[in-house]
Design a protein around this motif. Structure first.
Motif, mmCIF file in Angstrom:
data_model
loop_
_atom_site.group_PDB
_atom_site.id
_atom_site.type_symbol
_atom_site.label_atom_id
_atom_site.label_comp_id
_atom_site.label_asym_id
_atom_site.label_seq_id
_atom_site.Cartn_x
_atom_site.Cartn_y
_atom_site.Cartn_z
ATOM 1 N N PHE A 41 0.835 -1.205 0.000
ATOM 2 C CA PHE A 41 0.000 0.000 0.000
ATOM 3 C C PHE A 41 0.866 1.249 0.000
ATOM 4 C CE2 PHE A 41 -2.108 -3.233 2.623
ATOM 5 C CZ PHE A 41 -3.303 -3.392 1.945
ATOM 6 N N THR A 42 0.447 2.250 -0.757
ATOM 7 C CA THR A 42 0.997 3.600 -0.646
ATOM 8 C C THR A 42 -0.196 4.539 -0.636
ATOM 9 O OG1 THR A 42 1.219 3.900 -3.032
ATOM 10 C CG2 THR A 42 3.158 3.052 -1.863
ATOM 11 N N GLU A 43 -0.122 5.541 0.189
ATOM 12 C CA GLU A 43 -1.257 6.448 0.326
ATOM 13 C C GLU A 43 -0.771 7.815 0.787
ATOM 14 O OE1 GLU A 43 -5.542 6.489 2.707
ATOM 15 O OE2 GLU A 43 -4.297 4.705 2.749
ATOM 16 N N ILE A 44 -1.492 8.853 0.376
ATOM 17 C CA ILE A 44 -1.213 10.223 0.820
ATOM 18 C C ILE A 44 -2.470 10.730 1.518
ATOM 19 C CG2 ILE A 44 -0.559 12.554 0.137
ATOM 20 C CD1 ILE A 44 0.589 11.331 -2.462
ATOM 21 N N ILE A 45 -2.301 11.180 2.758
ATOM 22 C CA ILE A 45 -3.432 11.711 3.515
ATOM 23 C C ILE A 45 -3.038 13.046 4.147
ATOM 24 C CG2 ILE A 45 -4.418 9.422 3.966
ATOM 25 C CD1 ILE A 45 -3.333 9.671 6.858
ATOM 26 N N PRO A 46 -4.029 13.851 4.537
ATOM 27 C CA PRO A 46 -3.722 15.144 5.168
ATOM 28 C C PRO A 46 -3.259 14.966 6.612
ATOM 29 C CG PRO A 46 -6.094 14.832 5.038
ATOM 30 C CD PRO A 46 -5.463 13.667 4.315
ATOM 31 N N ASP A 47 -2.726 16.043 7.165
ATOM 32 C CA ASP A 47 -2.249 16.076 8.554
ATOM 33 C C ASP A 47 -3.438 16.162 9.511
ATOM 34 O OD1 ASP A 47 0.949 16.721 8.526
ATOM 35 O OD2 ASP A 47 -0.039 17.611 6.797
ATOM 36 N N GLU A 48 -4.202 15.109 9.571
ATOM 37 C CA GLU A 48 -5.363 15.028 10.458
ATOM 38 C C GLU A 48 -5.156 13.854 11.401
ATOM 39 O OE1 GLU A 48 -7.779 17.128 10.784
ATOM 40 O OE2 GLU A 48 -7.426 18.352 8.999
ATOM 41 N N LYS A 49 -5.019 14.141 12.676
ATOM 42 C CA LYS A 49 -4.643 13.129 13.665
ATOM 43 C C LYS A 49 -5.541 11.892 13.640
ATOM 44 C CE LYS A 49 -3.539 12.821 18.571
ATOM 45 N NZ LYS A 49 -3.591 13.581 19.829
ATOM 46 N N GLU A 50 -6.832 12.081 13.638
ATOM 47 C CA GLU A 50 -7.740 10.925 13.670
ATOM 48 C C GLU A 50 -7.632 10.095 12.396
ATOM 49 O OE1 GLU A 50 -9.241 9.824 16.414
ATOM 50 O OE2 GLU A 50 -8.286 11.538 17.394
ATOM 51 N N GLN A 51 -7.440 10.742 11.273
ATOM 52 C CA GLN A 51 -7.285 10.024 10.006
ATOM 53 C C GLN A 51 -5.962 9.242 9.997
ATOM 54 O OE1 GLN A 51 -7.951 12.475 6.560
ATOM 55 N NE2 GLN A 51 -7.726 10.769 5.150
ATOM 56 N N ILE A 52 -4.913 9.849 10.510
ATOM 57 C CA ILE A 52 -3.616 9.170 10.596
ATOM 58 C C ILE A 52 -3.756 7.928 11.481
ATOM 59 C CG2 ILE A 52 -1.222 9.340 11.387
ATOM 60 C CD1 ILE A 52 -1.486 12.432 10.787
ATOM 61 N N LYS A 53 -4.370 8.081 12.639
ATOM 62 C CA LYS A 53 -4.561 6.951 13.548
ATOM 63 C C LYS A 53 -5.342 5.833 12.873
ATOM 64 C CE LYS A 53 -6.122 7.953 17.631
ATOM 65 N NZ LYS A 53 -6.813 8.643 18.766
ATOM 66 N N ASP A 78 1.682 19.431 12.462
ATOM 67 C CA ASP A 78 2.544 18.245 12.541
ATOM 68 C C ASP A 78 2.104 17.365 13.706
ATOM 69 O OD1 ASP A 78 4.093 18.997 10.359
ATOM 70 O OD2 ASP A 78 5.611 19.998 11.583
ATOM 71 N N VAL A 79 1.309 16.337 13.388
ATOM 72 C CA VAL A 79 0.739 15.488 14.440
ATOM 73 C C VAL A 79 1.029 13.999 14.232
ATOM 74 C CG1 VAL A 79 -1.104 17.124 15.025
ATOM 75 C CG2 VAL A 79 -1.501 15.397 13.250
ATOM 76 N N THR A 80 1.887 13.664 13.283
ATOM 77 C CA THR A 80 2.157 12.250 13.014
ATOM 78 C C THR A 80 2.695 11.512 14.242
ATOM 79 O OG1 THR A 80 2.526 12.761 10.689
ATOM 80 C CG2 THR A 80 3.329 10.634 11.476
ATOM 81 N N PRO A 81 3.715 12.027 14.943
ATOM 82 C CA PRO A 81 4.196 11.300 16.122
ATOM 83 C C PRO A 81 3.126 11.156 17.206
ATOM 84 C CG PRO A 81 5.784 12.959 15.458
ATOM 85 C CD PRO A 81 4.532 13.214 14.674
ATOM 86 N N ASP A 82 2.310 12.184 17.360
ATOM 87 C CA ASP A 82 1.252 12.145 18.369
ATOM 88 C C ASP A 82 0.250 11.035 18.047
ATOM 89 O OD1 ASP A 82 2.083 14.876 19.624
ATOM 90 O OD2 ASP A 82 1.807 15.270 17.491
ATOM 91 N N ALA A 83 -0.150 10.955 16.784
ATOM 92 C CA ALA A 83 -1.070 9.904 16.349
ATOM 93 C C ALA A 83 -0.431 8.530 16.522
ATOM 94 C CB ALA A 83 -1.466 10.125 14.885
ATOM 95 N N THR A 84 0.834 8.433 16.170
ATOM 96 C CA THR A 84 1.540 7.152 16.279
ATOM 97 C C THR A 84 1.603 6.694 17.734
ATOM 98 O OG1 THR A 84 2.853 7.670 14.310
ATOM 99 C CG2 THR A 84 3.704 5.944 15.764
ATOM 100 N N LEU A 85 1.963 7.598 18.624
ATOM 101 C CA LEU A 85 2.057 7.241 20.043
ATOM 102 C C LEU A 85 0.725 6.762 20.603
ATOM 103 C CD1 LEU A 85 4.425 10.068 21.307
ATOM 104 C CD2 LEU A 85 4.938 7.611 21.239
ATOM 105 N N GLU A 86 -0.375 7.251 20.043
ATOM 106 C CA GLU A 86 -1.694 6.841 20.532
ATOM 107 C C GLU A 86 -2.110 5.463 20.040
ATOM 108 O OE1 GLU A 86 -4.850 9.740 20.319
ATOM 109 O OE2 GLU A 86 -3.509 11.347 20.967
#
Length: 162
Positions: A41-53, A78-86
């Motif tokens: 899979f490859t995908e591009i999504i916006p910087d939206e925490k819930e969507q990243i999670k 910039d919320v990627t690490p925050d989403a990842t940690l959750e």
């Protein structure tokens, strides 16, 4: 060599709307092919925490490795690490520490990266910065340990000796 299935998730507001060409995602795919990883899979999504999670959760149910690019800095979006940690079960601080330490050789700004890595179930998630140069530098320094890390996450019993 461990067979690895992977997903690449580019996190970019501009990339998700076609305002910026994603160069980091293809660079990740190129580097992962060097360890025999199969990109599912490859995908591009916006910087939206819930969507990243949601995407991290979905992808870790299907692949061994999820590499993200983008959203690891200090800007409000910039919320990627925050989403990842959750969503991770266990953090692997040595991966982020190693990438930042190597990055300091190129730029002092590397210390501003908040990239994290960790496990979710039997999958590994690794955050990379958004610039293609930083993607290449950061992934190159951890690439050779990814197969062993994934083997261990999946319950492999081989020694971690040098």
């Amino acid at each position: 060599m461990t067979s690895i299935t992977a997903a690449v998730l580019t996190i970019s507001d501009k990339g998700s709307t076609g305002q910026r060409v994603d160069e980091g995602g293809p660079a990740i795919c190129e580097l992962l092919s060097g360890i025999g990883a199969e990109i599912l899979f490859t995908e591009i999504i916006p910087d939206e925490k819930e969507q990243i999670k949601a995407r991290l959760i979905a992808m870790t149910q299907k692949v061994d490795l999820v590499i993200t690019t983008g959203g690891t800095g200090l800007s409000p979006r910039d919320v990627t690490p925050d989403a990842t940690l959750e969503v991770i079960d266990k953090e692997i601080p040595g991966i982020g520490e190693t990438m930042r330490a190597e990055g300091l050789r190129a730029t002092r700004r590397s210390m501003l990266s908040r990239a994290v890595a960790g496990t979710r179930g039997s999958s590994l998630i690794v955050n990379l910065p958004g610039s293609v140069k930083a993607v290449r530098e950061n992934l190159a320094v951890i690439l050779d340990v990814l197969p062993h890390a994934i083997e261990k996450i999946k319950g492999g019993t081989s020694d971690c000796g040098r």
